[in-house]
Design an enzyme around this catalytic site. Structure first.
Site, PDB file in Angstrom:
ATOM      1  CG  ASP A 163      13.042   4.106  11.400  1.00 37.02           C
ATOM      2  OD1 ASP A 163      12.960   5.270  10.962  1.00 37.02           O
ATOM      3  OD2 ASP A 163      12.215   3.595  12.190  1.00 37.02           O
ATOM      4  CG  ASP A 167       8.879   6.141  10.107  1.00 36.96           C
ATOM      5  OD1 ASP A 167       9.962   5.490  10.074  1.00 36.96           O
ATOM      6  OD2 ASP A 167       8.553   6.951   9.220  1.00 36.96           O
ATOM      7  CB  ILE A 169       9.804   3.690   6.849  1.00 35.66           C
ATOM      8  CG1 ILE A 169       8.393   3.116   7.030  1.00 35.66           C
ATOM      9  CG2 ILE A 169      10.176   3.765   5.377  1.00 35.66           C
ATOM     10  CD1 ILE A 169       7.306   3.973   6.420  1.00 35.66           C
ATOM     11  CG  ASP A 171      14.679   7.746   8.116  1.00 33.20           C
ATOM     12  OD1 ASP A 171      15.882   7.866   8.407  1.00 33.20           O
ATOM     13  OD2 ASP A 171      13.803   7.395   8.953  1.00 33.20           O
ATOM     14  CG  ASN A 244       8.576   1.738 -19.391  1.00 29.82           C
ATOM     15  OD1 ASN A 244       8.623   1.783 -20.619  1.00 29.82           O
ATOM     16  ND2 ASN A 244       7.664   1.033 -18.733  1.00 29.82           N
ATOM     17  CG  ASP A 342      13.263   0.776 -13.645  1.00 30.05           C
ATOM     18  OD1 ASP A 342      13.717  -0.151 -12.968  1.00 30.05           O
ATOM     19  OD2 ASP A 342      12.074   0.837 -14.023  1.00 30.05           O
ATOM     20  CG  LEU A 347      12.854   3.127 -22.240  1.00 33.66           C
ATOM     21  CD1 LEU A 347      14.224   3.681 -22.572  1.00 33.66           C
ATOM     22  CD2 LEU A 347      12.104   4.085 -21.324  1.00 33.66           C
ATOM     23  CD  GLU A 349       5.548   0.212 -25.563  1.00 33.97           C
ATOM     24  OE1 GLU A 349       5.220   1.328 -26.022  1.00 33.97           O
ATOM     25  OE2 GLU A 349       6.158   0.070 -24.485  1.00 33.97           O
ATOM     26  CD  GLU A 413      15.947  -3.379 -14.600  1.00 34.54           C
ATOM     27  OE1 GLU A 413      15.512  -4.160 -13.746  1.00 34.54           O
ATOM     28  OE2 GLU A 413      15.208  -2.565 -15.187  1.00 34.54           O
TER      29      GLU A 413
HETATM   30  C1  GLC Z   1      12.738  -2.621 -12.867  1.00 34.39           C
HETATM   31  C2  GLC Z   1      12.930  -2.626 -11.386  1.00 34.39           C
HETATM   32  C3  GLC Z   1      11.834  -3.407 -10.755  1.00 34.39           C
HETATM   33  C4  GLC Z   1      10.527  -2.736 -11.082  1.00 34.39           C
HETATM   34  C5  GLC Z   1      10.374  -2.557 -12.589  1.00 34.39           C
HETATM   35  C6  GLC Z   1       9.267  -1.622 -12.923  1.00 34.39           C
HETATM   36  O1  GLC Z   1      12.831  -3.879 -13.407  1.00 34.39           O
HETATM   37  O2  GLC Z   1      14.205  -3.125 -11.064  1.00 34.39           O
HETATM   38  O3  GLC Z   1      12.007  -3.513  -9.385  1.00 34.39           O
HETATM   39  O4  GLC Z   1       9.466  -3.483 -10.601  1.00 34.39           O
HETATM   40  O5  GLC Z   1      11.527  -2.020 -13.172  1.00 34.39           O
HETATM   41  O6  GLC Z   1       9.640  -0.315 -12.631  1.00 34.39           O
HETATM   42 CA    CA Z   2      11.848   6.450   9.310  1.00 38.42          CA
END
Ligand code: GLC
Ligand code: CA
Length: 725
Positions: A163, A167, A169, A171, A244, A342, A347, A349, A413
């Site tokens: 951070d 705050d 978080i 960044d 997705n 991701d 992607l 169905e 992934e």
């Molecule tokens: C992937 C991400 C995961 C997320 C999911 C939906 O699996 O690694 O963290 O929740 O996609 O986007």
């Molecule tokens: Ca911050």
């Protein structure tokens, strides 16, 4: 640089080896018989001949001796509308990773000639032909392979790293302050999980604007500065690409809800069964919900493979694909070096909307919405999702070519239990290219096992499954954990074993993905139901309160532990609490202490990253030597550089294990000696193998419980029968 004709280049191959189909489109055997090899070309006509990639579009081959190698590439396409093509020659001729153009039949820009070309990434256009002079690996690390193969990738959750504005978080400016540290780890590539504006129902994986930065993290200008910083340090950045789904607050979804004709088909809608009373199908999503949610506005259900606040985009709509390309172009123009795509298995169905069968492993006690209780025959790993990945690959290649940019990296992934489905995201062959890194989660699956099932044989099973399924043309990769799985330090039967796993991660052949904090052995923080307010990962509650503690991924996403300073370990100054509580162990586990210590996980980690930059680790050969319940050992070699890595998998307190490695390696000389070059931190200086620099005899190697060592053998690979093919 000489100019040559395509016909003459064919003559660099022995005439008797040429089939007319190989050279069709370029010349004919008769013509070649008449032609005489140009004097200035004879220098490339050396040693042995080996065909490389030969397809309808391409004729290519190697000429090589012990010392020199050339790759001759000739495009056979005559149609001037033919597309740009990219090929992967990597691994076809041992120990060569890059090449330089030394002769060409068309005028190539000087830029292309000067740059070395990665054999994974040879781009050729219609009618072109050239000769590449190949460079051997051991010449030098930087010149060995493409950056994404050589350099580990460091995964960072930006909100949890540093951070800068108090705050609570993390960044972008905070991350910039930590680049020295990241460099000190030897990490040259960072991967940031989502940084886009988001309602944060899923840690930013629910995106409400794909082309901006969440204001909690900074601005687009901050991001530009970050890229500038990284590039000036010769570092790279890849970012999460989440195709997705969007957040339900995304303007596209809001427009779709309003029946805006432009956006009606951006998402996937379906009528309910039985006159709308029942869900369209029985599909259950990966975040513990049914995949369908009713929209009173549209009086239909929309599909979501994850949370109901993450509606799935419709990739059967070409407009959606165009939108994605626009987004990718936006970030590429800004200078990012690649993407981690991701959830690619989700992607597409099946459009027949059939129910999915229960899995054999489903238990009566499973919650109704348990993802693993179903076989996802209709909603995961559909053939068209692989096509999408290949289309992105092609898009990146074209972008790079047009904009004269370096190679654009793509990781994907896919958590499929069936390894073939994971491998499917890699290229189909050397011409139909795909993901560069289809992430290998097999070590994390090993860590899922009960403690007493975590041993050398079980580990070997996972590693071998990966190796034996990896296609020839694909490049390997390894990871010990990620933002989606518990941290390795918590999951090992005992934390000391982590050093041996660093060796597997960093010294096996393949790209290493490192999850931030694992380099110091950070532990998970348990989240407890009585402090419900602390949970951020709301997905966890979808399985019922009783499963929330086990399901939440908050445990592994806690802030980075920099120092033992109050109040918050250097992550944030204390004006605000960290957005997620720190893991309890931060007083004992932090960067500062491990940097000061003579020996620590961090120090070993750094040492291994350095070692990885030496031959044979970035290009040489690899083979498993032994796996038993107690031991796992493998060997890496290239010519005179031979290293043995041995891990004792036992928990501390058991008898040492003695092994005759001379016999295992079938070494016949009097004795085989080795020098310790790295060892796990739990091994004391006065232990039998002792410190770095010590010489040991391989005929009787004694390893203490949880000891892991790297030994440089004092023998050349030629003298070790085990290293022969
Ligand atoms: C992937 C991400 C995961 C997320 C999911 C939906 O699996 O690694 O963290 O929740 O996609 O986007
Ligand atoms: Ca911050």
């Amino acid at each position: 640089m000489s100019s040559i004709s395509r016909e003459l280049l064919c003559l660099l191959a022995p005439l008797e080896s040429l089939r007319s189909s190989d050279i069709k489109g370029i010349t004919s055997i008769e013509e070649l018989k008449k032609a005489k090899l140009d004097d200035h070309l004879t220098q490339y006509c050396i040693g042995e001949y080996k065909p490389a990639i030969i397809t309808d579009n391409l004729f290519s081959f190697f000429r090589f001796t012990d010392k020199q190698a050339y790759l001759i590439i000739i495009d056979k396409q005559s149609d001037s509308n033919s597309e740009l093509r990219r090929y992967n020659f990597y691994g076809l001729l041992d120990t060569y990773g890059k090449g330089k153009i030394v002769a060409s039949c068309t005028t190539l820009s000087t830029d292309k000639i000067k740059k070395s070309i990665n054999l994974t990434n040879v781009i050729i256009t219609q009618g072109q032909a050239f000769i590449l002079e190949l460079c051997q690996f051991h010449t030098d690390y930087d010149e060995s392979q493409d950056w994404w193969m050589r350099d580990p990738i460091y995964e960072i959750i930006l909100s949890s790293y540093q951070d800068s504005n108090n705050d609570g978080i993390g960044d972008i400016q905070g991350l910039r302050q930590r680049l020295d540290y990241i460099q000190s780890l030897g990490m040259k590539t960072i991967w940031l999980t989502p940084i886009y504006p988001s309602p944060w129902k899923d840690y930013g994986y629910d995106i409400s604007n794909f082309c901006d930065i969440d204001s909690r993290f900074g601005s687009l200008d901050d991001f530009r500065e970050l890229i500038k910083d990284l590039h000036s340090r010769h570092m790279r950045i890849i970012i999460d690409f989440v195709p997705n789904h969007t957040a339900n607050t995304h303007p596209w979804f809001q427009a779709a809800l309003r029946n805006d004709p432009n956006y009606i088909d951006y998402y996937i809608w379906h009528e309910g069964k039985n006159n709308g009373k029942d869900l369209p199908t029985n599909w259950v999503g990966a975040s513990g919900q049914h995949m369908w949610t009713y929209s009173p506005e549209r009086k239909m259900y929309y599909l979501h493979q994850f949370l109901d606040s993450q509606p799935d985009l419709n990739f059967r709509n070409e407009k959606v694909m165009e939108e994605m390309k626009k987004i990718l172009r936006f970030w590429l123009d800004m200078g990012v070096d690649g993407f981690r795509a991701d959830a690619v298995r989700h992607l597409i169905e099946n459009d027949q909307f059939r129910d999915e069968p229960l899995s054999k492993n489903a238990k009566d006690s499973d919650p109704e919405v348990m993802y693993d209780a179903y076989e996802h025959t209709e909603t995961a790993d559909q053939p068209d999702s692989y096509v999408l990945v290949r289309r992105w690959r092609k898009f990146f290649d074209e972008y790079a070519y047009k904009n004269n940019r370096d190679y654009i990296f793509l990781a994907t992934e896919a958590y499929a239990q069936d390894i073939k489905k994971v491998m499917g995201h890699f290229a189909l062959n050397r011409e139909e290219l795909g993901s560069d890194v289809s992430i290998n989660f097999l070590i994390t699956y090993y860590l899922d096992k009960e403690d007493d099932e975590k041993h050398g044989l079980a580990l070997d099973k996972q590693l071998s499954e990966w190796h034996s399924n990896l296609p020839d043309h694909a490049w390997s990769n390894w990871c010990l954990g990620s933002h989606d799985s518990r941290r390795i330090a918590t999951r090992l039967p005992q934390k000391e074993l982590i050093d041996g796993f660093y060796m597997l991660l960093l010294l096996q052949s393949g790209t290493a993905l490192v999850y931030y904090g694992d380099e110091i052995g950070m532990f998970d923080r348990p989240f407890k139901l009585e402090h419900r307010e602390e949970f951020l990962d709301i997905t966890a509650f979808n399985y019922g309160d009783e499963h929330a503690e086990e399901k939440t991924r908050d445990c592994q996403r806690t802030p980075m532990q920099w120092t033992d300073q109050l109040p918050y370990a250097g992550f944030t100054s204390g004006t605000s609490k960290p957005y997620l509580p720190l893991s309890d162990a931060w007083h004992e586990v932090n960067v500062e202490q491990q940097e000061k210590a003579t020996r620590s996980h961090l120090k070993l980690f750094q040492q291994l990253v350095k070692l990885r930059q030496q031959s044979p680790f970035y290009g040489g050969n690899q083979k498993k030597v032994i796996s038993t319940k107690e031991l796992y050992a493998f060997i890496r070699w290239l010519d005179t550089n031979v290293y043995l890595i041995v891990i004792n998998m036992n928990k501390i307190g058991q008898n040492p294990v003695t092994t005759d490695f001379m016999k295992l390696l079938k070494y016949k000389d009097k004795e085989l000696l080795g020098e310790i070059v790295a060892r796990s931190c739990n091994v004391l200086d006065d232990s039998p193998n002792g410190k770095e620099g010590n010489q040991i005899n391989l005929n009787k190697l004694i390893l203490q419980s949880s000891e892991a060592i790297v030994v440089k053998l004092q023998a050349s690979a030629h003298d070790i029968p085990f290293c022969r093919p």
